[in-house]
Design a protein around this motif. Structure first.
Motif, PDB file in Angstrom:
ATOM      1  N   PHE A  99      25.004 -22.612   9.358  1.00 39.62           N
ATOM      2  CA  PHE A  99      25.342 -23.693   8.420  1.00 39.62           C
ATOM      3  C   PHE A  99      24.379 -24.860   8.509  1.00 39.62           C
ATOM      4  O   PHE A  99      23.892 -25.345   7.484  1.00 39.62           O
ATOM      5  N   GLU A 100      24.114 -25.330   9.746  1.00 38.93           N
ATOM      6  CA  GLU A 100      23.116 -26.386   9.932  1.00 38.93           C
ATOM      7  C   GLU A 100      22.545 -26.243  11.333  1.00 38.93           C
ATOM      8  O   GLU A 100      23.298 -26.144  12.293  1.00 38.93           O
ATOM      9  N   TYR A 101      21.233 -26.177  11.436  1.00 36.05           N
ATOM     10  CA  TYR A 101      20.578 -26.059  12.731  1.00 36.05           C
ATOM     11  C   TYR A 101      19.141 -26.528  12.618  1.00 36.05           C
ATOM     12  O   TYR A 101      18.631 -26.736  11.509  1.00 36.05           O
ATOM     13  N   ILE A 107      27.932 -33.380   5.835  1.00 35.90           N
ATOM     14  CA  ILE A 107      28.140 -31.941   5.636  1.00 35.90           C
ATOM     15  C   ILE A 107      27.895 -31.298   6.987  1.00 35.90           C
ATOM     16  O   ILE A 107      26.897 -31.581   7.645  1.00 35.90           O
ATOM     17  N   SER A 108      28.842 -30.468   7.436  1.00 38.27           N
ATOM     18  CA  SER A 108      28.701 -29.916   8.781  1.00 38.27           C
ATOM     19  C   SER A 108      29.728 -28.814   9.024  1.00 38.27           C
ATOM     20  O   SER A 108      30.317 -28.744  10.091  1.00 38.27           O
ATOM     21  N   ALA A 109      29.924 -27.967   8.013  1.00 38.90           N
ATOM     22  CA  ALA A 109      30.955 -26.927   8.109  1.00 38.90           C
ATOM     23  C   ALA A 109      32.298 -27.570   8.467  1.00 38.90           C
ATOM     24  O   ALA A 109      33.053 -27.045   9.282  1.00 38.90           O
ATOM     25  N   ILE A 110      32.579 -28.708   7.853  1.00 39.76           N
ATOM     26  CA  ILE A 110      33.764 -29.493   8.205  1.00 39.76           C
ATOM     27  C   ILE A 110      35.001 -28.965   7.469  1.00 39.76           C
ATOM     28  O   ILE A 110      35.043 -28.946   6.242  1.00 39.76           O
ATOM     29  N   THR A 111      35.986 -28.554   8.238  1.00 41.69           N
ATOM     30  CA  THR A 111      37.232 -28.053   7.673  1.00 41.69           C
ATOM     31  C   THR A 111      38.066 -29.205   7.106  1.00 41.69           C
ATOM     32  O   THR A 111      38.228 -30.230   7.763  1.00 41.69           O
ATOM     33  N   ILE A 112      38.563 -28.987   5.894  1.00 44.09           N
ATOM     34  CA  ILE A 112      39.457 -29.966   5.269  1.00 44.09           C
ATOM     35  C   ILE A 112      40.848 -29.740   5.858  1.00 44.09           C
ATOM     36  O   ILE A 112      41.373 -28.632   5.765  1.00 44.09           O
ATOM     37  N   ALA A 115      35.341 -20.412  17.756  1.00 44.75           N
ATOM     38  CA  ALA A 115      34.617 -21.209  16.755  1.00 44.75           C
ATOM     39  C   ALA A 115      34.679 -20.473  15.411  1.00 44.75           C
ATOM     40  O   ALA A 115      35.278 -19.393  15.323  1.00 44.75           O
ATOM     41  N   ASP A 116      34.043 -21.033  14.398  1.00 46.80           N
ATOM     42  CA  ASP A 116      34.131 -20.458  13.050  1.00 46.80           C
ATOM     43  C   ASP A 116      33.533 -19.051  12.987  1.00 46.80           C
ATOM     44  O   ASP A 116      32.470 -18.791  13.562  1.00 46.80           O
ATOM     45  N   ASN A 117      34.219 -18.167  12.263  1.00 51.94           N
ATOM     46  CA  ASN A 117      33.845 -16.743  12.211  1.00 51.94           C
ATOM     47  C   ASN A 117      32.371 -16.498  11.904  1.00 51.94           C
ATOM     48  O   ASN A 117      31.696 -15.747  12.611  1.00 51.94           O
ATOM     49  N   VAL A 165      35.125 -24.559  23.872  1.00 55.90           N
ATOM     50  CA  VAL A 165      35.166 -24.944  22.456  1.00 55.90           C
ATOM     51  C   VAL A 165      34.292 -26.180  22.247  1.00 55.90           C
ATOM     52  O   VAL A 165      33.963 -26.883  23.201  1.00 55.90           O
ATOM     53  N   GLN A 166      33.953 -26.420  20.992  1.00 54.04           N
ATOM     54  CA  GLN A 166      33.305 -27.692  20.670  1.00 54.04           C
ATOM     55  C   GLN A 166      34.411 -28.728  20.516  1.00 54.04           C
ATOM     56  O   GLN A 166      35.387 -28.521  19.787  1.00 54.04           O
ATOM     57  N   ASN A 167      34.247 -29.853  21.204  1.00 48.61           N
ATOM     58  CA  ASN A 167      35.237 -30.924  21.182  1.00 48.61           C
ATOM     59  C   ASN A 167      35.540 -31.400  19.752  1.00 48.61           C
ATOM     60  O   ASN A 167      34.633 -31.584  18.950  1.00 48.61           O
ATOM     61  N   GLY A 168      36.816 -31.575  19.451  1.00 51.40           N
ATOM     62  CA  GLY A 168      37.200 -32.150  18.170  1.00 51.40           C
ATOM     63  C   GLY A 168      37.082 -31.223  16.981  1.00 51.40           C
ATOM     64  O   GLY A 168      37.052 -31.679  15.837  1.00 51.40           O
ATOM     65  N   THR A 169      37.034 -29.920  17.235  1.00 51.94           N
ATOM     66  CA  THR A 169      36.959 -28.964  16.122  1.00 51.94           C
ATOM     67  C   THR A 169      38.318 -28.294  15.913  1.00 51.94           C
ATOM     68  O   THR A 169      39.214 -28.388  16.766  1.00 51.94           O
ATOM     69  N   THR A 170      38.418 -27.574  14.810  1.00 52.99           N
ATOM     70  CA  THR A 170      39.641 -26.808  14.561  1.00 52.99           C
ATOM     71  C   THR A 170      39.730 -25.658  15.569  1.00 52.99           C
ATOM     72  O   THR A 170      40.813 -25.149  15.818  1.00 52.99           O
ATOM     73  N   THR A 207      24.921 -34.988   9.825  1.00 53.06           N
ATOM     74  CA  THR A 207      25.317 -33.635  10.171  1.00 53.06           C
ATOM     75  C   THR A 207      25.183 -33.407  11.682  1.00 53.06           C
ATOM     76  O   THR A 207      24.623 -34.251  12.388  1.00 53.06           O
ATOM     77  N   ASP A 208      25.740 -32.284  12.143  1.00 49.10           N
ATOM     78  CA  ASP A 208      25.570 -31.858  13.529  1.00 49.10           C
ATOM     79  C   ASP A 208      24.830 -30.525  13.467  1.00 49.10           C
ATOM     80  O   ASP A 208      25.451 -29.470  13.303  1.00 49.10           O
ATOM     81  N   ALA A 209      23.520 -30.581  13.567  1.00 49.58           N
ATOM     82  CA  ALA A 209      22.685 -29.400  13.328  1.00 49.58           C
ATOM     83  C   ALA A 209      22.582 -28.497  14.554  1.00 49.58           C
ATOM     84  O   ALA A 209      21.494 -28.214  15.067  1.00 49.58           O
ATOM     85  N   ALA A 210      23.749 -28.034  15.027  1.00 53.20           N
ATOM     86  CA  ALA A 210      23.802 -27.066  16.134  1.00 53.20           C
ATOM     87  C   ALA A 210      24.878 -26.052  15.786  1.00 53.20           C
ATOM     88  O   ALA A 210      25.728 -25.699  16.606  1.00 53.20           O
ATOM     89  N   TYR A 211      24.878 -25.620  14.520  1.00 50.49           N
ATOM     90  CA  TYR A 211      25.938 -24.739  14.039  1.00 50.49           C
ATOM     91  C   TYR A 211      25.366 -23.735  13.043  1.00 50.49           C
ATOM     92  O   TYR A 211      25.770 -23.665  11.883  1.00 50.49           O
ATOM     93  N   ALA A 212      24.422 -22.942  13.527  1.00 52.87           N
ATOM     94  CA  ALA A 212      23.802 -21.922  12.674  1.00 52.87           C
ATOM     95  C   ALA A 212      24.859 -20.899  12.249  1.00 52.87           C
ATOM     96  O   ALA A 212      25.733 -20.589  13.051  1.00 52.87           O
ATOM     97  N   GLU A 228      45.162 -33.860   8.850  1.00 53.51           N
ATOM     98  CA  GLU A 228      44.872 -34.933   9.800  1.00 53.51           C
ATOM     99  C   GLU A 228      43.607 -35.703   9.382  1.00 53.51           C
ATOM    100  O   GLU A 228      43.608 -36.934   9.342  1.00 53.51           O
ATOM    101  N   ARG A 229      42.562 -34.982   9.064  1.00 52.60           N
ATOM    102  CA  ARG A 229      41.315 -35.646   8.659  1.00 52.60           C
ATOM    103  C   ARG A 229      41.471 -36.363   7.325  1.00 52.60           C
ATOM    104  O   ARG A 229      40.831 -37.390   7.092  1.00 52.60           O
ATOM    105  N   LYS A 230      42.316 -35.814   6.449  1.00 60.86           N
ATOM    106  CA  LYS A 230      42.498 -36.436   5.137  1.00 60.86           C
ATOM    107  C   LYS A 230      43.117 -37.833   5.231  1.00 60.86           C
ATOM    108  O   LYS A 230      43.012 -38.625   4.306  1.00 60.86           O
TER     109      LYS A 230
HETATM  110  N1  ARG Z   1      34.971 -25.923  10.926  1.00 62.71           N
HETATM  111  C1  ARG Z   1      35.240 -26.471  12.219  1.00 62.71           C
HETATM  112  C2  ARG Z   1      35.852 -27.849  12.086  1.00 62.71           C
HETATM  113  O1  ARG Z   1      35.746 -28.458  11.087  1.00 62.71           O
HETATM  114  C3  ARG Z   1      34.002 -26.554  13.093  1.00 62.71           C
HETATM  115  C4  ARG Z   1      32.832 -27.248  12.482  1.00 62.71           C
HETATM  116  C5  ARG Z   1      31.753 -27.589  13.468  1.00 62.71           C
HETATM  117  N2  ARG Z   1      30.577 -27.951  12.779  1.00 62.71           N
HETATM  118  C6  ARG Z   1      29.417 -28.274  13.388  1.00 62.71           C
HETATM  119  N3  ARG Z   1      28.388 -28.530  12.652  1.00 62.71           N
HETATM  120  N4  ARG Z   1      29.352 -28.332  14.653  1.00 62.71           N
HETATM  121  O2  ARG Z   1      36.427 -28.348  12.998  1.00 62.71           O
END
Ligand code: ARG
Length: 270
Positions: free
Chosen positions: A48-50, A98-103, A189-191, A145-150, A41-46, A106-108
């Motif tokens: 969801f994970e922090y 698990i990391s609030a990862i959007t389906i 970033a995510d709402n 933005v966070q690199n590589g996110t939606t 995980t990437d635990a810098a996304y409160a 492209e990722r699929k």
């Molecule tokens: N939901 C967005 C995505 O999948 C951002 C997720 C970032 N999650 C995180 N733990 N940093 O691109």
């Protein structure tokens, strides 16, 4: 007589081989239950994970623990960061992420995802006195933005791919720091993440802006290496946790209200 002893012997041998094959059965279609799985995980996304006092915590962690229990697996979480997480799963060095990862499509192409477990959309975070009112207003502004996110993709769809005004960071905390320090005019970033941040840090004087026209609805999923035999077990367990009320309990603990299960179930059927 001799003949029947011989065939009895042959039959026994066949039976023993069959038992041996069954014992070694890693190809039985599902993963080894009870096994300890490595979760990245990437635990810098409160929320969801922090990290909290050295522990990985958040909605995703509680949710996945419930799913693990339902599916009959043990787990070990590792906070390795966002970009590394995709590399580890692709290289099959970890079992799932698990990391609030959007389906998304492209990722699929490179990963397998579980049935969706959370609805999300991108949102804009700006200083309280900002004149930005919509995604269109981001034109001509610096956006972190966070690199590589939606979130990055959403901003690129407005400013253009690799636009110089898009500042990309390794994690979302750094993107928000850039905004607070005045190096960026907005963060996308995510709402749930930006709303929580603005609410929990009133001294930073930030507000959030939604734009349903430009930012579409997204769904999070657990992410597996392509072809992972864990997916079937986890799909079943995710659905069970959502249907048996456990999901709502965890959701209420973290967000204080009831989840929109109808939207989720509709998505699950797809
Ligand atoms: N939901 C967005 C995505 O999948 C951002 C997720 C970032 N999650 C995180 N733990 N940093 O691109």
């Amino acid at each position: 007589m001799k003949k029947s002893i011989k065939s009895l012997f042959a039959l026994t041998m066949v039976g023993m081989l069959a038992i041996l094959a069954a014992c070694g059965g890693s190809d039985s279609g599902s993963g080894d239950k009870g096994k300890k799985l490595e979760v990245v995980t990437d635990a810098a996304y409160a929320p969801f994970e922090y990290m909290d006092k050295g522990e990985i915590t958040g909605f995703d962690i509680d949710f996945l623990n419930a799913v693990m229990k339902e599916a009959g697996y043990e787990s070990e979480f590792k906070n390795i960061g966002w970009d590394p997480l995709f590399a580890e799963i692709q290289g099959e060095k970890a079992d799932l992420a698990i990391s609030a990862i959007t389906i998304n499509e492209e990722r699929k192409e490179s990963f397998d995802f579980s049935t969706p477990y959370f609805e999300s959309t991108n949102m804009i975070l700006v200083p309280e006195d900002s004149d930005i009112k919509s995604a269109e207003d981001l034109k001509g502004k610096k956006v972190a933005v966070q690199n590589g996110t939606t979130g990055q993709a959403a901003v690129e769809s407005i400013l253009g791919k690799n636009h110089k005004n898009i500042k990309k960071f390794e994690n979302n905390t750094l993107a928000i720091m850039e905004l607070i320090q005045g190096g960026a005019d907005a963060v996308v970033a995510d709402n749930t993440v930006v709303i929580e941040y603005a609410k929990n840090n009133p001294d930073k004087k930030l507000k959030t802006i939604k734009d349903e026209k430009n930012f579409e609805s997204e769904f999070y999923g657990l992410m597996f290496p392509k072809g992972s035999d864990l997916k079937a077990d986890f799909d079943k367990a995710v659905k069970e946790v959502i249907n048996n009320g456990t999901y709502s309990e965890i959701y209420k603990e973290w967000f204080g209200d009831e989840p929109d299960l109808e939207a989720l179930k509709k998505q699950m059927e797809k």
